[in-house]
Scaffold this motif. Sequence first.
Motif, short mmCIF file in Angstrom:
data_model
loop_
_atom_site.label_atom_id
_atom_site.label_comp_id
_atom_site.label_asym_id
_atom_site.label_seq_id
_atom_site.Cartn_x
_atom_site.Cartn_y
_atom_site.Cartn_z
N LEU A 52 0.83 -1.20 0.00
CA LEU A 52 0.00 0.00 0.00
C LEU A 52 0.87 1.25 0.00
O LEU A 52 0.59 2.22 -0.72
CB LEU A 52 -0.93 0.00 1.22
N ALA A 53 1.96 1.20 0.80
CA ALA A 53 2.85 2.36 0.88
C ALA A 53 3.48 2.64 -0.47
O ALA A 53 3.55 3.80 -0.92
CB ALA A 53 3.93 2.11 1.93
N ILE A 54 3.94 1.58 -1.16
CA ILE A 54 4.59 1.76 -2.47
C ILE A 54 3.60 2.34 -3.47
O ILE A 54 3.91 3.28 -4.22
CB ILE A 54 5.15 0.42 -2.99
N LEU A 55 2.38 1.80 -3.48
CA LEU A 55 1.35 2.31 -4.40
C LEU A 55 1.09 3.79 -4.14
O LEU A 55 1.04 4.60 -5.07
CB LEU A 55 0.05 1.52 -4.23
N PHE A 56 0.97 4.12 -2.85
CA PHE A 56 0.68 5.50 -2.49
C PHE A 56 1.81 6.43 -2.93
O PHE A 56 1.58 7.48 -3.55
CB PHE A 56 0.46 5.61 -0.99
N LEU A 57 3.07 6.01 -2.63
CA LEU A 57 4.21 6.86 -2.95
C LEU A 57 4.40 7.01 -4.46
O LEU A 57 4.74 8.09 -4.96
CB LEU A 57 5.48 6.31 -2.30
#
Lengths: 124, 237
Positions: free
Chosen positions: A62-67
Amino acid sequence: MALILFLFLFQLIRKKKLKEQYSLLWFLVVAVVFLLAIWDRPLTWISETTGIQLPSNTLFLLAILFLSGMALHFSLLVSRLTDQSTMLAQKLAQLDRDLRKQQEQQDEESSHGRSHEGASDARD
Amino acid sequence: MDKPRILIIIPAHNEAASLAGVIREIRSAVEADIVVVNDHSTDDTAAVALRENVELLSLPFNVGIGGTMQTGFKFACREGYEVAVQVDGDGQHDPSELPVILGPVLAGEYDLVVGSRYLEPGNYKGAAGRRVGTAIFSRLLSLMTREHVTDGTSGFRAIDRELIEIFARDYPRDYPEVEAILLAHKARKRIMEAPVHMRQRGGGRSSINTFRSVYYMVKVLLALMVVATRKRAQGSQ
């Protein structure tokens, strides 16, 4: 961790380094991180339904997608700002030239009108 | 009718060494107004232009060749010029050949005339790497526009009033030469090449090095693809 982030963010906004538009988004992120830190049910639920072995991996995903999304958003923003600054530069060059022409014209008129009076201080 | 008003646009980035010579050569070759667009030079480029008594547009920071040329096109558009010509400030383009470039536009036969160094044998052709790159682009351009293009990267070119207006609105940012031809083709303008001789640079430094030329290739190829697909999308409407 979430608390430190929150305080740091608050400080940035107080110093007006961060636009409110972005502060809302980052506050949301902090809120989610905070929530997941004390209540990891949603994370384990997503992991189980999608077959991800470790809940932490779900968090990373989720963090990678968001960033990535943010990076793309900022790229678009930079492109637009570059275009705008180029347009401003071109406009400025044009206005700069117009002003110089006008000044030259004025200098000419004044030197014709009143002999050499004030001819020396009209220069830039 | 009056003689059409011609504007010679000289994009200049640190060309103080060669600029005065170029301006004088232009004056002895054709009757036209001259504007130097100074792309934030750190040398005396602006002072040279003022001393030679030509129009000067000075950009407050570096915007690259595309943004620099567009500044000139905007000026030409506003001041009502009918024809605009690009002549580089480094002395690479020979002003005595201006009539060759201008002729077909003034006669109303063509809307974009590009000076090509490959139409006549025995010219200065530039470095080998550049030659290969130019050949690839020219082949591609010829395919896409169905025109015979041999020197798509040449900056020595003349355009008519309508293209001045089009380019004033929208001109590619960096390395614009190849893309601009495609834009002109898209606008259904008549394009031709005229044989010219390119000289060794009179002063200054070429903006092309190895890393940049790779970037150049990729950027222009991408730009061509984008413009091509845009064209198809418009055609199907």
